[in-house]
Write an enzyme that holds these catalytic residues in place. Structure first.
Site, PDB file in Angstrom:
ATOM      1  N   GLU A 210       0.707  -1.141   0.095  1.00 51.52           N
ATOM      2  CA  GLU A 210      -0.014  -0.060  -0.078  1.00 51.52           C
ATOM      3  C   GLU A 210       0.765   1.373  -0.158  1.00 51.52           C
ATOM      4  O   GLU A 210       1.904   1.366   0.680  1.00 51.52           O
ATOM      5  CB  GLU A 210      -0.902   0.121   1.262  1.00 51.52           C
ATOM      6  CG  GLU A 210      -1.980  -0.954   1.268  1.00 51.52           C
ATOM      7  CD  GLU A 210      -1.742  -2.392   1.344  1.00 51.52           C
ATOM      8  OE1 GLU A 210      -0.891  -2.484   2.102  1.00 51.52           O
ATOM      9  OE2 GLU A 210      -2.394  -3.194   0.881  1.00 51.52           O
TER      10      GLU A 210
ATOM     11  N   GLU B 269       3.060  30.824   8.770  1.00 53.37           N
ATOM     12  CA  GLU B 269       3.188  29.997  10.071  1.00 53.37           C
ATOM     13  C   GLU B 269       4.111  30.756  11.200  1.00 53.37           C
ATOM     14  O   GLU B 269       3.869  30.384  12.320  1.00 53.37           O
ATOM     15  CB  GLU B 269       4.010  28.560   9.577  1.00 53.37           C
ATOM     16  CG  GLU B 269       3.065  27.770   8.819  1.00 53.37           C
ATOM     17  CD  GLU B 269       3.681  26.368   9.022  1.00 53.37           C
ATOM     18  OE1 GLU B 269       3.017  25.555   8.333  1.00 53.37           O
ATOM     19  OE2 GLU B 269       4.793  26.096   9.253  1.00 53.37           O
TER      20      GLU B 269
ATOM     21  N   GLU C  73      -7.089  26.246   7.130  1.00 47.60           N
ATOM     22  CA  GLU C  73      -6.514  25.091   7.057  1.00 47.60           C
ATOM     23  C   GLU C  73      -6.476  24.454   8.402  1.00 47.60           C
ATOM     24  O   GLU C  73      -5.765  23.325   8.624  1.00 47.60           O
ATOM     25  CB  GLU C  73      -4.945  25.316   6.536  1.00 47.60           C
ATOM     26  CG  GLU C  73      -5.269  25.718   5.142  1.00 47.60           C
ATOM     27  CD  GLU C  73      -3.886  25.881   4.566  1.00 47.60           C
ATOM     28  OE1 GLU C  73      -2.733  25.533   5.315  1.00 47.60           O
ATOM     29  OE2 GLU C  73      -3.741  26.419   3.263  1.00 47.60           O
TER      30      GLU C  73
ATOM     31  N   GLU D 135      -5.083  25.501  11.212  1.00 51.89           N
ATOM     32  CA  GLU D 135      -3.668  25.819  11.892  1.00 51.89           C
ATOM     33  C   GLU D 135      -3.876  26.368  13.111  1.00 51.89           C
ATOM     34  O   GLU D 135      -4.491  27.449  13.243  1.00 51.89           O
ATOM     35  CB  GLU D 135      -2.890  26.269  10.903  1.00 51.89           C
ATOM     36  CG  GLU D 135      -2.636  25.485   9.595  1.00 51.89           C
ATOM     37  CD  GLU D 135      -1.700  26.148   8.519  1.00 51.89           C
ATOM     38  OE1 GLU D 135      -0.859  25.519   7.925  1.00 51.89           O
ATOM     39  OE2 GLU D 135      -1.616  27.503   8.559  1.00 51.89           O
TER      40      GLU D 135
END
Length: 204
Positions: free
Chosen positions: A45, A108, A154, A156
């Site tokens: 996988e 960020e 997102e 965050e």
């Protein structure tokens, strides 16, 4: 013996699509040549992930680095799943790695990067994912850096830390920093600090 002389062959016999969400999962049936010169058919996988960029913001003038702290679902088995990490992001199809590094540093950590130096490219977990990481160290003025950052859309929630360089090295030794990109980048800086200082001093 040089690895350049090896000529191992492989064929992808079948790809079965298993799942698609934020990431994609496929099952590969493939045949490859063994070290003994035979053939071996296996099933594996594979998580199909975008390539990523990680950058260590480094303030050489003040001997500080900028690290970010955020929750990571892959660290749930640890007592503390909030990890100290580098600035990082995934590469969109129309971006080059340096663009991602600069964009993510603003999103960020709230910092603008100056000069960037590529450290390496590496595969973080090639036994199960095809993700490739582009790793950089980036020049930054760390004075006044801190606070909470990240994009709400997102999901965050990122806390920014201004860390003395020697403290970051100590955290690598004692296990406080426990993720690959951060360890590789900080150890690279520790090994190459004199060279990087001379290099950036000589680069306009």
């Amino acid at each position: 013996m040089s690895r350049d002389t090896l000529n191992f062959q492989h064929t992808i016999d079948q790809v079965e699509h298993l799942y698609e969400g934020f990431y994609r999962m496929d099952r590969y049936t493939l045949t490859h040549q063994t070290f003994a010169g035979q053939t071996l058919t296996i099933q594996r996988e594979l998580m199909d992930r975008h390539d990523a960029v990680c950058v260590l913001p480094l303030d050489l003038a003040e001997s500080y680095v900028v690290l970010v702290e955020q929750f990571r679902v892959g660290a749930l088995r640890l007592a503390n799943p909030w990890l100290l990490e580098l600035v990082a992001g995934l590469i969109d199809k129309d971006e080059v790695p340096e663009q991602v590094a600069r964009r993510e540093a603003v999103e960020e950590a709230g910092v603008e990067l100056g000069r960037l130096h590529p450290i390496t490219q590496y595969l973080p977990s090639p036994g199960g994912t095809n993700e490739r990481v582009f790793l950089y160290v980036g020049e930054v003025d760390s004075r006044g850096v801190g606070g909470i950052h990240g994009l709400d859309e997102e999901g965050e929630d990122i806390r920014v830390h201004r860390v003395p360089l020697e403290q970051a090295f100590a955290w690598c030794r004692d296990g406080t920093i426990n993720n690959a990109a951060s360890l590789i980048a900080l150890q690279w800086v520790q090994l190459n600090l004199e060279w990087l200082t001379d290099h950036w001093s000589a680069t306009p």
